[in-house]
Design a protein around this motif. Structure first.
Motif: not given
Length: 628
Positions: A55-62, A12-16
């Motif tokens: 994401e798996e290793d960070r958080q994006l802030l668009p 499911p992580i890959r799907i996300q």
């Protein structure tokens, strides 16, 4: 992590991560996501708000507002600082009144580094219910979150999720990639065949390189001018032609597509070639729908006459090969390949050039389609920009500046029309309705939705005397929630009407998440009309709109605008709004056309990334007699 959307046997992580990739959002600023962050900040009265994608290793802030440096510049957060990943992990809202008093978060880095004392986050999901991130509000002080505030945040999260779903569904179709892969395979096949022919080894490599380059370069073209520009360098390795010309079929014949960077006068002198022009190989290829080869000048004179030979001399051409360009449904035009010295076109070279012409035909067909769509969308958008009503009672002016990119067909618009007179008295001053809006998107679909919304809002206004802006917007919300329209955007809808027995006028307006209008009174004071409701979005369902009223002294000026005027990548929007207010205060007494020109020249980007609309209305001054 929720189980919805999980493919059998797939992590499911890959799907996300796949859904995040298809949404096209990165750590760069995104105008739409920034808008959601601003709405959260404005509606919940919090200093910090952002759209977070985990994401798996960070958080994006668009999308963000109020976050301190260095996080604001990076637009990423490490997962150690992320409260939002708790929302993603649980799939449920996370509401914390005071992180310092909550044992789960008492030592969390988000409180120390980001000042996140109070936190409220709502899940953002894709179409399958998979949680991609959160829409969150942060306060630097403890606060109990009210029920209405959380309801507003939930509504905005639903709208933001809908926007993410639309972006994912609009990702590049798999068929385009399959076409490219097929082209690559064909080019590689041609390369292998050429390598088997030892006596034509180098020529074969050149042929394969042509096909590979054609498949890659022409797959990325946009319009006819772009296709024509790329042709110049495409055929350098195959026979080294001196000239490659592109002619497109139209009514009655062919027309040259001139080289935008070249200076060949022949292309412009003979811009149009009638199909019955028997003295040219290109028109023969069009009429007979087959390749036409002319070996040298003597063959040109024998088959087409001295007029054609003289034309070829002026072009510096001796040998010519004209190849029909076949589209999926019709003959699109002719490719003219010329050599300045006599050139023998062998079987292998002709086959390669014919195959390359197939890629060129695909690019031409796509370019014609895109050019037609852009032209139709621009015409549709221009048609939706209302001719301003003539009036002796108020001044009114509008200005529209499209985005610099021709492919960015925007949904910005304005409208203005009179209301029916309250009585049959011919001298009575009619009321005036003005609207400025911004439909989400930059394509023909956005322009189409803009036209539909404009017409529906007019109908809703005129069908509900006494012409309440809030009532009309409520009716529009109800219609959009039922009709199959992907409606999303902001707008301000306002009514101006004279006060009986005086020169005063009254302004009544309703704001659906749009930048606040500005009101300048004759003393030069400018006020932001900050009252507003939530944005227009079909997923939010019917919404009871509110309206507000202001008295307008004689000589007052109302200014409406879209966010393209004050939003620019790398610039502070609050600073731009302050500059706009200062310009209106200083120059608001000038004629409206001059006022809007000054504002546009000072604030608008010379090459704007978004469309810009300005609309101004001025009530009669006290020293001007008003017709009643």
């Amino acid at each position: 992590m929720p189980e919805q959307g999980r493919e059998s046997g797939t992590n499911p992580i890959r799907i996300q991560q796949r859904s995040l990739h298809r949404a096209g959002l990165t750590s760069a600023s995104d105008t739409g996501m920034d808008r959601f962050a601003r709405l959260v900040s404005r509606m919940l009265h919090v200093p910090v708000a952002f759209v977070s994608l985990v994401e798996e290793d960070r958080q994006l802030l668009p999308g963000l507002i109020g976050l301190p440096e260095p996080w604001a510049g990076r637009r990423t957060l490490p997962l150690s600082h992320s409260l939002c990943r708790q929302v993603v992990a649980s799939g449920r809202p996370l509401i914390v009144s005071d992180t310092r008093a909550d044992e789960r978060f008492a030592t969390h880095p988000a409180e120390a580094d980001l000042g996140a004392v109070a936190y409220a986050g709502m899940p953002l999901t894709d179409a399958d219910g998979l949680v991609l991130g959160s829409l969150c509000a942060i306060d630097h002080e403890p606060r109990p979150w009210g029920t209405d505030e959380l309801s507003d945040l939930e509504d905005l999260a639903a709208a933001c999720s809908a926007e993410l779903c639309l972006r994912i569904l609009s990702a590049q179709s798999r068929s385009a990639q399959q076409v490219l892969e097929t082209a690559r395979a064909a080019a590689e096949h041609a390369r292998r065949d050429a390598q088997r022919l030892e006596h034509e080894a180098q020529a074969g490599l050149d042929h394969a390189e042509l096909l590979l380059t054609a498949s890659e370069e022409l797959a990325r073209t946009s319009g006819l001018e772009d296709v024509r520009r790329r042709l110049k360098d495409l055929f350098g390795g195959v026979g080294k032609p001196s000239y490659v010309g592109l002619l497109v079929a139209g009514k009655g014949g062919l027309r040259w597509v001139p080289d935008p960077d070249g200076a060949r006068t022949v292309e412009r002198e003979l811009l149009a070639l009638p199909a019955d022009a028997a003295f040219l190989p290109s028109t023969q290829a069009l009429r007979q729908r087959r390749p036409v080869f002319v070996a040298d000048r003597s063959a040109t004179v024998a088959d087409y006459g001295t007029q054609a030979a003289d034309l070829f001399d002026r072009m510096g051409s001796t040998t010519m090969l004209c190849l029909p360009l076949w589209g999926s449904r019709a003959l699109l035009g002719v490719l003219a390949i010329c050599w300045d010295k006599r050139h023998q076109v062998g079987v292998t070279e002709r086959a390669t050039l014919t195959a390359a012409s197939g890629y060129i035909a695909q690019a031409v067909e796509r370019a014609l389609y895109l050019d037609e769509r852009i032209s139709v969308a621009r015409e549709l958008q221009a048609a939706m920009l209302t001719d301003l009503p003539l009036t002796d009672h108020v001044e009114i002016s509008a200005r529209y500046q499209p985005a610099a990119d021709d492919h960015m067909i925007g949904g910005d618009w304005y409208d203005a029309h009179h209301l029916p007179r309250a009585s049959a008295s011919a001298g009575e001053t009619p009321g005036l309705v003005v609207t400025v809006g911004d439909i989400t998107g930059h394509d023909m679909h956005a322009a189409t939705i803009m036209g539909q919304v404009r017409s529906m809002l007019r109908q809703a206004t005129l069908d509900h005397p006494p012409y309440s802006p809030a009532t009309a917007l409520t009716a529009l919300d109800a219609a959009c929630s039922v009709l199959p329209m992907e409606t999303s955007g902001t707008l301000v809808h306002a009514r101006l009407e004279p006060v009986d027995g005086s020169l005063d006028w009254t302004l009544t307006w309703s704001n659906a998440g749009h930048p606040p209008p500005l009101l300048r009174t004759p003393d030069g004071r400018v006020t932001q009309l900050l009252e507003h409701d939530i944005l227009l979005h079909r997923s939010l369902g019917p919404f009871t709109r509110t309206e507000h009223r202001r008295a307008l002294p004689p000589g007052s000026t109302l200014l409406l605008y879209t966010d393209g005027l004050v939003e620019r990548r790398g610039h502070d929007m609050d600073v731009a709004v302050a500059q706009l207010i200062a310009l209106l205060a200083r120059h608001g007494h000038r004629p409206l056309d001059e006022l809007l020109r000054r504002i546009s020249d000072r604030l608008a980007d010379p090459t704007p990334e978004d469309d810009i609309v300005l609309l101004a209305v001025r009530t009669p001054a006290s020293d001007r007699p008003q017709r009643r």
